[in-house]
Design a protein around this motif. Structure first.
Motif, PDB file in Angstrom:
ATOM      1  N   UNK A  88       0.949  -1.344   0.155  1.00  0.00           N
ATOM      2  CA  UNK A  88       0.262  -0.109  -0.235  1.00  0.00           C
ATOM      3  C   UNK A  88       1.189   1.002   0.066  1.00  0.00           C
ATOM      4  N   UNK A  89       1.474   0.851   0.910  1.00  0.00           N
ATOM      5  CA  UNK A  89       2.972   2.419   0.886  1.00  0.00           C
ATOM      6  C   UNK A  89       3.080   2.535  -0.543  1.00  0.00           C
ATOM      7  N   UNK A  90       3.742   1.531  -1.293  1.00  0.00           N
ATOM      8  CA  UNK A  90       4.332   1.975  -2.208  1.00  0.00           C
ATOM      9  C   UNK A  90       3.644   2.401  -3.593  1.00  0.00           C
ATOM     10  N   UNK A  91       2.274   1.866  -3.113  1.00  0.00           N
ATOM     11  CA  UNK A  91       1.318   2.263  -4.811  1.00  0.00           C
ATOM     12  C   UNK A  91       0.966   3.547  -4.169  1.00  0.00           C
ATOM     13  N   UNK A  92       0.513   4.085  -2.863  1.00  0.00           N
ATOM     14  CA  UNK A  92       0.334   5.357  -2.540  1.00  0.00           C
ATOM     15  C   UNK A  92       1.863   6.209  -2.749  1.00  0.00           C
ATOM     16  N   UNK A  93       2.592   6.455  -2.968  1.00  0.00           N
ATOM     17  CA  UNK A  93       4.316   6.316  -3.851  1.00  0.00           C
ATOM     18  C   UNK A  93       3.852   7.179  -5.380  1.00  0.00           C
ATOM     19  N   UNK A  94       3.773   5.724  -5.488  1.00  0.00           N
ATOM     20  CA  UNK A  94       3.487   5.182  -6.879  1.00  0.00           C
ATOM     21  C   UNK A  94       2.241   6.750  -7.673  1.00  0.00           C
ATOM     22  N   UNK A  99       0.504  12.034 -10.111  1.00  0.00           N
ATOM     23  CA  UNK A  99       0.592  12.666 -10.123  1.00  0.00           C
ATOM     24  C   UNK A  99       1.004  14.195 -10.435  1.00  0.00           C
ATOM     25  N   UNK A 100       2.144  13.916  -9.898  1.00  0.00           N
ATOM     26  CA  UNK A 100       2.954  15.019  -9.942  1.00  0.00           C
ATOM     27  C   UNK A 100       3.803  14.866 -11.630  1.00  0.00           C
ATOM     28  N   UNK A 101       3.996  13.853 -11.207  1.00  0.00           N
ATOM     29  CA  UNK A 101       4.102  14.174 -13.242  1.00  0.00           C
ATOM     30  C   UNK A 101       3.621  14.625 -14.078  1.00  0.00           C
TER      31      UNK A 101
END
Length: 107
Positions: A88-94, A99-101
């Motif tokens: 879940x943490x990796x998915x949220x970071x990705x 979104x930023x990109x």
């Protein structure tokens, strides 16, 4: 009464294996076991009470030694995160990177 005395005397060597061979409590219990069951009702009851008390003292000593041997637990110890938490943490970071990109203007 003989059965109780035999059972208690059977526990002494098992407990003795968990403590020092020169422990005074163990030596007293072994000395009590080395003598036979006295004749008569009252002396045999007194013997059983002494044997039970010696066994309880030996159990207490073994527990005390066992507690003293364990290292104290750390207060702030991190738990290992479970795999689904890491996913879940990796998915949220990705997702945040995506979104930023997408929000960066193209040149």
């Amino acid at each position: 009464m003989e059965d109780l005395a035999l059972r208690l005397c059977g526990h002494i060597p098992q407990l003795g294996a968990l403590t020092s061979s020169q422990e005074p409590t163990l030596l007293r219990a072994q000395q009590l076991c080395s003598g036979g069951l006295p004749e008569g009702s009252l002396p045999s009851r007194v013997y059983l009470v002494k044997l039970a008390a010696a066994t309880q003292e030996l159990v207490a000593k073994v527990r005390q030694d066992d507690i003293g041997a364990t290292p104290p637990a750390r207060r702030w110890e991190w738990r290992k995160p479970q795999p689904h938490v890491l996913r879940g943490a990796v998915f949220a970071l990705a997702l945040a990177c995506l979104v930023w990109a997408a929000s960066v203007p193209r040149a």
